[in-house]
Write a protein that holds these residues in place. Sequence first.
Motif, PDB file in Angstrom:
ATOM      1  N   SER A 141      52.327  25.814  56.832  1.00  0.00           N
ATOM      2  CA  SER A 141      53.070  26.368  57.968  1.00  0.00           C
ATOM      3  C   SER A 141      54.115  25.402  58.513  1.00  0.00           C
ATOM      4  CB  SER A 141      52.105  26.749  59.095  1.00  0.00           C
ATOM      5  OG  SER A 141      51.480  25.594  59.635  1.00  0.00           O
ATOM      6  N   LEU A 142      54.197  24.204  57.923  1.00  0.00           N
ATOM      7  CA  LEU A 142      55.123  23.194  58.423  1.00  0.00           C
ATOM      8  C   LEU A 142      56.526  23.467  57.897  1.00  0.00           C
ATOM      9  CD1 LEU A 142      55.326  20.460  59.977  1.00  0.00           C
ATOM     10  CD2 LEU A 142      55.001  19.324  57.768  1.00  0.00           C
ATOM     11  N   GLY A 143      57.511  23.445  58.803  1.00  0.00           N
ATOM     12  CA  GLY A 143      58.893  23.699  58.424  1.00  0.00           C
ATOM     13  C   GLY A 143      59.692  22.414  58.266  1.00  0.00           C
ATOM     14  N   LEU A 144      60.605  22.435  57.322  1.00  0.00           N
ATOM     15  CA  LEU A 144      61.465  21.278  57.073  1.00  0.00           C
ATOM     16  C   LEU A 144      62.251  20.894  58.326  1.00  0.00           C
ATOM     17  CD1 LEU A 144      63.716  20.834  53.953  1.00  0.00           C
ATOM     18  CD2 LEU A 144      64.689  20.588  56.216  1.00  0.00           C
ATOM     19  N   ARG A 145      62.831  21.893  59.001  1.00  0.00           N
ATOM     20  CA  ARG A 145      63.621  21.606  60.201  1.00  0.00           C
ATOM     21  C   ARG A 145      62.764  21.028  61.317  1.00  0.00           C
ATOM     22  NH1 ARG A 145      68.750  23.651  60.348  1.00  0.00           N
ATOM     23  NH2 ARG A 145      69.353  24.938  58.553  1.00  0.00           N
ATOM     24  N   GLU A 146      61.504  21.434  61.335  1.00  0.00           N
ATOM     25  CA  GLU A 146      60.577  20.903  62.331  1.00  0.00           C
ATOM     26  C   GLU A 146      60.405  19.394  62.143  1.00  0.00           C
ATOM     27  OE1 GLU A 146      56.097  22.221  63.880  1.00  0.00           O
ATOM     28  OE2 GLU A 146      56.926  23.019  62.005  1.00  0.00           O
ATOM     29  N   VAL A 147      60.297  18.981  60.895  1.00  0.00           N
ATOM     30  CA  VAL A 147      60.103  17.564  60.585  1.00  0.00           C
ATOM     31  C   VAL A 147      61.373  16.765  60.893  1.00  0.00           C
ATOM     32  CG1 VAL A 147      59.579  15.889  58.772  1.00  0.00           C
ATOM     33  CG2 VAL A 147      58.396  18.097  58.801  1.00  0.00           C
ATOM     34  N   THR A 148      62.526  17.264  60.427  1.00  0.00           N
ATOM     35  CA  THR A 148      63.769  16.517  60.640  1.00  0.00           C
ATOM     36  C   THR A 148      64.131  16.458  62.121  1.00  0.00           C
ATOM     37  OG1 THR A 148      65.046  18.539  60.151  1.00  0.00           O
ATOM     38  CG2 THR A 148      64.682  16.982  58.341  1.00  0.00           C
ATOM     39  N   ARG A 149      63.809  17.510  62.869  1.00  0.00           N
ATOM     40  CA  ARG A 149      64.075  17.503  64.308  1.00  0.00           C
ATOM     41  C   ARG A 149      63.257  16.409  64.992  1.00  0.00           C
ATOM     42  NH1 ARG A 149      61.991  22.190  65.705  1.00  0.00           N
ATOM     43  NH2 ARG A 149      63.753  23.321  64.768  1.00  0.00           N
ATOM     44  N   ALA A 150      62.009  16.244  64.540  1.00  0.00           N
ATOM     45  CA  ALA A 150      61.141  15.220  65.140  1.00  0.00           C
ATOM     46  C   ALA A 150      61.662  13.814  64.866  1.00  0.00           C
ATOM     47  CB  ALA A 150      59.721  15.365  64.594  1.00  0.00           C
ATOM     48  N   PHE A 199      66.802  15.336  54.687  1.00  0.00           N
ATOM     49  CA  PHE A 199      65.448  15.435  54.140  1.00  0.00           C
ATOM     50  C   PHE A 199      65.474  15.328  52.617  1.00  0.00           C
ATOM     51  CE2 PHE A 199      61.922  17.841  52.367  1.00  0.00           C
ATOM     52  CZ  PHE A 199      60.833  17.438  53.124  1.00  0.00           C
ATOM     53  N   TYR A 200      66.475  15.991  52.004  1.00  0.00           N
ATOM     54  CA  TYR A 200      66.512  16.085  50.545  1.00  0.00           C
ATOM     55  C   TYR A 200      66.923  14.778  49.868  1.00  0.00           C
ATOM     56  CZ  TYR A 200      65.880  21.040  51.322  1.00  0.00           C
ATOM     57  OH  TYR A 200      65.369  22.260  51.714  1.00  0.00           O
ATOM     58  N   ARG A 201      67.303  13.791  50.646  1.00  0.00           N
ATOM     59  CA  ARG A 201      67.546  12.476  50.064  1.00  0.00           C
ATOM     60  C   ARG A 201      66.232  11.743  49.783  1.00  0.00           C
ATOM     61  NH1 ARG A 201      71.331  11.461  54.757  1.00  0.00           N
ATOM     62  NH2 ARG A 201      73.235  12.635  54.261  1.00  0.00           N
ATOM     63  N   HIS A 202      65.160  12.279  50.309  1.00  0.00           N
ATOM     64  CA  HIS A 202      63.871  11.610  50.199  1.00  0.00           C
ATOM     65  C   HIS A 202      62.801  12.464  49.513  1.00  0.00           C
ATOM     66  CE1 HIS A 202      65.464   8.594  53.026  1.00  0.00           C
ATOM     67  NE2 HIS A 202      65.972   9.626  53.670  1.00  0.00           N
ATOM     68  N   PHE A 203      62.852  13.778  49.727  1.00  0.00           N
ATOM     69  CA  PHE A 203      61.833  14.672  49.175  1.00  0.00           C
ATOM     70  C   PHE A 203      62.492  15.952  48.668  1.00  0.00           C
ATOM     71  CE2 PHE A 203      59.942  12.302  52.728  1.00  0.00           C
ATOM     72  CZ  PHE A 203      58.974  11.575  52.038  1.00  0.00           C
ATOM     73  N   HIS A 204      61.925  16.518  47.611  1.00  0.00           N
ATOM     74  CA  HIS A 204      62.474  17.765  47.074  1.00  0.00           C
ATOM     75  C   HIS A 204      62.081  18.965  47.925  1.00  0.00           C
ATOM     76  CE1 HIS A 204      63.809  15.633  43.565  1.00  0.00           C
ATOM     77  NE2 HIS A 204      62.582  15.271  43.223  1.00  0.00           N
ATOM     78  N   SER A 205      60.935  18.859  48.589  1.00  0.00           N
ATOM     79  CA  SER A 205      60.397  19.991  49.338  1.00  0.00           C
ATOM     80  C   SER A 205      59.309  19.493  50.279  1.00  0.00           C
ATOM     81  CB  SER A 205      59.797  21.026  48.377  1.00  0.00           C
ATOM     82  OG  SER A 205      58.711  20.435  47.662  1.00  0.00           O
ATOM     83  N   ILE A 206      58.805  20.384  51.120  1.00  0.00           N
ATOM     84  CA  ILE A 206      57.665  20.039  51.971  1.00  0.00           C
ATOM     85  C   ILE A 206      56.448  19.711  51.117  1.00  0.00           C
ATOM     86  CG2 ILE A 206      55.978  21.027  53.580  1.00  0.00           C
ATOM     87  CD1 ILE A 206      58.380  20.065  55.039  1.00  0.00           C
TER      88      ILE A 206
END
Length: 208
Positions: A34-43, A51-58
């Motif tokens: 249920s974790l969203g990419l934008r949720e992580v980058t916003r934090a 995000f994609y410079r470090h990980f391909h996906s959640i």
Amino acid sequence: MSHTLGIRQAQKQKTRQALLDAALGLLEEQSLSSLGLREVTRAVGVAPTAFYRHFHSIADLGVALVDEALGSLHPMVRTTVSAAGDGDERIARAIELIARHVQTHPAHVRFVARERHGGVQPVREAIRDQLARFAEEVKAELAEDPEAAGWHDDDLLMLAHLYVDQMISTASLFLETLEAPDAERERVTQAATRRLRLIGIGRLHWRD
């Protein structure tokens, strides 16, 4: 030039770690699925594209969290079944190490406990692979014990899996009692001690 590259690499690593830390914090209250990419980058305070410079996906981030949570534990797991000391001493040492790890890294323990059977397949597989590695390492440690003389490899691996499963179960129970009275934690310690003693008794008499 090399100094500049070094600074950039350090900043990249810092951002990557910040993403991992932010995700781990957010996962205190939700599952990885249920974790969203934008949720992580916003934090973290970075753009979603960063995000994609470090990980391909959640899911890829989740696998990295598995490595962070379990990768450093291999020496500790081997220590819990070391041949040093008698049976009760080994058990007490194992339980103390597990309890201390849960107190120090509760978020990592919670993440693994939740995602071990969660909805993100690559993360489930990463956890399964790490636990399989633990079992192989425990098996190698058990094979050094004189009590293992004459044991078949398959039986030693079965015993190793019993120990690993019990370690994971004990860690989960300690996690549930972090904020509980001392009496609750003592009950977990006593229950874990009894289970490990039972495994030990079976170990002594398996070849009978």
